[in-house]
Motif scaffolding. Structure first.
Motif, PDB file in Angstrom:
ATOM      1  N   GLY A  95      -3.962  -9.479 -11.738  1.00 11.72           N
ATOM      2  CA  GLY A  95      -3.407  -8.579 -12.743  1.00 11.72           C
ATOM      3  C   GLY A  95      -1.929  -8.360 -12.578  1.00 11.72           C
ATOM      4  O   GLY A  95      -1.339  -7.547 -13.287  1.00 11.72           O
ATOM      5  N   HIS A  96      -1.313  -9.052 -11.610  1.00 17.53           N
ATOM      6  CA  HIS A  96       0.123  -8.896 -11.366  1.00 17.53           C
ATOM      7  C   HIS A  96       0.917  -9.245 -12.622  1.00 17.53           C
ATOM      8  O   HIS A  96       0.730 -10.295 -13.224  1.00 17.53           O
ATOM      9  N   ASP A 117       0.866  -1.184   0.000  1.00 18.90           N
ATOM     10  CA  ASP A 117       0.000   0.000   0.000  1.00 18.90           C
ATOM     11  C   ASP A 117       0.902   1.233   0.000  1.00 18.90           C
ATOM     12  O   ASP A 117       1.022   1.934   0.996  1.00 18.90           O
ATOM     13  N   ARG A 118       1.544   1.461  -1.138  1.00 11.87           N
ATOM     14  CA  ARG A 118       2.511   2.561  -1.240  1.00 11.87           C
ATOM     15  C   ARG A 118       1.878   3.855  -1.742  1.00 11.87           C
ATOM     16  O   ARG A 118       2.474   4.919  -1.634  1.00 11.87           O
ATOM     17  N   GLY A 119       0.704   3.796  -2.311  1.00  8.12           N
ATOM     18  CA  GLY A 119       0.110   4.981  -2.902  1.00  8.12           C
ATOM     19  C   GLY A 119       0.698   5.325  -4.249  1.00  8.12           C
ATOM     20  O   GLY A 119       0.298   6.306  -4.866  1.00  8.12           O
ATOM     21  N   ALA A 161       2.021  -6.651  -5.491  1.00 13.63           N
ATOM     22  CA  ALA A 161       0.696  -6.375  -6.039  1.00 13.63           C
ATOM     23  C   ALA A 161       0.071  -5.289  -5.161  1.00 13.63           C
ATOM     24  O   ALA A 161       0.235  -5.323  -3.931  1.00 13.63           O
ATOM     25  N   PRO A 162      -0.609  -4.323  -5.748  1.00 15.12           N
ATOM     26  CA  PRO A 162      -1.144  -3.228  -4.929  1.00 15.12           C
ATOM     27  C   PRO A 162      -2.374  -3.647  -4.142  1.00 15.12           C
ATOM     28  O   PRO A 162      -3.246  -4.353  -4.649  1.00 15.12           O
ATOM     29  N   LEU A 163      -2.425  -3.224  -2.892  1.00 16.62           N
ATOM     30  CA  LEU A 163      -3.632  -3.402  -2.102  1.00 16.62           C
ATOM     31  C   LEU A 163      -4.635  -2.315  -2.463  1.00 16.62           C
ATOM     32  O   LEU A 163      -4.258  -1.214  -2.876  1.00 16.62           O
ATOM     33  N   PRO A 164      -5.916  -2.577  -2.304  1.00 19.15           N
ATOM     34  CA  PRO A 164      -6.900  -1.493  -2.454  1.00 19.15           C
ATOM     35  C   PRO A 164      -6.562  -0.373  -1.472  1.00 19.15           C
ATOM     36  O   PRO A 164      -6.183  -0.631  -0.326  1.00 19.15           O
TER      37      PRO A 164
END
Length: 447
Positions: free
Chosen positions: A361-362, A318-320, A328-331
């Motif tokens: 989608g990774h 969760d880096r923004g 993989a990005p978290l919501p």
């Protein structure tokens, strides 16, 4: 003997009970000044209560809202000061006050300072209440109070400047007009980036904090200007106004020259707090470290199903910003009020589905076709179904021939993946995630 007693009684000093109260104290405890502070507190209280779900639990969000409230609080403070400044004109006692023994500056400060002080008290009480309201739901970080001194000084300066306007403008409409003009002026200034350094109500920069001296310089800039104008208006020796004016100009020059250097990156905004007991690991932004158990619980069903699967990203992050190659990005958890309210996920099932969508989608490549293959739909349905999937399926069932055909294929793929034995499904998922990570959709195993 009687004469001596009478003389002693006549020359006895006045007791504290009979001593006249100081005019500043009388103005501070009675009249309009406490009402001005109550008005600021009430306005901020309504604003904070109406948007509580957007800031409770996040210290940066709480600080941002209490600061952004200056866009309304500053015009209100100026209008309150203006109303107080026109009091003698409304009472028609200007000539009477002109015969008073006290100097004009003393009379002005005795009337203006209580309003400025009460406005500041109202704002500080609102900040304290917002801090107390955030504390039980805090999700990490610590209170951000750096800007409070500068904001408080700006409100006091607005009340003092409004007082001067009330004395100078001979109309009962001066106070409401000043409030409207002040609000419009601050709104226009917010659109001019060149004025941000000198604008006490300018919005902060996301993910940053002001340097330690910025609030002090802002206080000197706003209060210095207000005091300089007051001395120039009412002091017997108007040259004394040069001292606060010099302080204000010096502070203003420091603010302008500071530019973007007035803001430093928030160290927590670029750090991750992780739970490495799962695969992939679960990481959240350090500002929201308290949300890690909540997020981990929402993803527990997914990580349990992925036990022993290879080819997965190393972690959810969760880096923004764009995730790294092995992430993989978290919501997103921010802004509050959508997926997070008062330190809790509002819809964990929706959050889990969005996390799986990012996971499947990774490895997406640029300029790759957008359509989601049946394998992706099957994996998403197995790991964390879309909460609205049944509605979408019902729409496809009532659609044209192509939609109905796609629905039949999708249902068959979902059923086949769910019906595999654990070992075979683990092998299939490993091949699927390895192909997705390598941007090789042709390598995805068939169902």
């Amino acid at each position: 003997m009687t004469t001596r007693a009478a003389t002693t009684t006549a020359t006895a000093p006045a007791t504290p009970e009979t001593r006249a109260a100081h005019p500043l104290r009388a103005e501070a405890v009675r009249g309009f000044a406490p009402l001005a502070g109550a008005a600021v507190l009430l306005m901020l209280g309504v604003l904070l209560a109406a948007s509580a779900k957007n800031w409770q639990g996040g210290w940066a969000e709480t600080a941002a809202l209490t600061h952004d409230a200056l866009l309304i609080a500053l015009p209100l403070a100026a209008a309150a000061g203006c109303w107080q400044g026109g009091r003698e004109r409304r009472r028609r006692t200007e000539e009477l006050w002109g015969t008073a023994v006290r100097a004009p500056l003393s009379r002005l400060l005795a009337s203006a300072l209580p309003v400025a002080l009460w406005v500041a008290v109202g704002y500080l009480v609102a900040v304290a209440l917002a801090t107390l309201a955030t504390w039980p739901y805090s999700v990490g970080d610590h209170p951000h109070l750096t800007r409070v001194p500068g904001d408080t000084a700006a409100l006091m300066a607005a009340a003092l400047l409004g007082h001067l306007v009330g004395r100078a403008v001979p109309t009962h409409l001066a106070a409401p007009l000043l409030g409207v003009v002040g609000y419009a002026g601050l709104g226009m200034a917010a659109r001019q980036n060149a004025l941000d350094a000198l604008d006490p109500a300018a919005f902060g920069v996301a993910g940053t904090r002001p340097v330690w001296w910025q609030p002090l310089a802002m206080a000197a800039w706003t209060l210095g200007l207000a005091l300089a104008l007051i001395l120039a208006y009412a002091a017997r020796r108007r040259a004394t106004a040069l001292l606060p004016l010099a302080a204000a100009l010096t502070a203003g020059a420091l603010l302008v020259q500071g530019g973007s250097g007035l803001w430093r990156p928030d160290p927590l905004a670029h750090r991750q707090v992780c739970d490495t007991s799962t695969t992939p690991a679960v990481c959240v932004n350090a500002r929201y470290a308290g949300m890690l158990p909540e997020v981990r619980a929402a993803l527990a069903g997914i990580t349990g199903k992925l036990h022993g699967v290879h080819g997965l990203p190393a972690r959810w992050s969760d880096r923004g910003t764009d995730p790294r190659a092995d992430e993989a990005p978290l919501p997103t958890l921010a802004p509050f009020g959508w997926s997070v309210v008062r330190g809790r996920l509002t819809h964990p099932d929706q959050y889990a589905w969005e996390a799986v969508a990012a996971l499947t989608g990774h490895g997406d490549c640029e300029n790759q076709p957008a359509p989601v293959p049946l394998a992706d739909e099957a994996v998403q349905a197995y790991l964390a179904p879309n909460p609205s999937q049944s509605r979408f399926d019902a729409l496809d069932a009532k659609g044209d021939a192509a939609a109905r055909a796609h629905l039949r294929e999708s249902l068959a793929a979902r059923a086949k993946l769910a019906g595999m034995d654990e070992r075979r499904r683990r092998t299939w998922l490993s091949g699927y995630f390895a192909a997705r990570a390598d941007c090789a959709p042709e390598g995805v195993p068939s169902l």
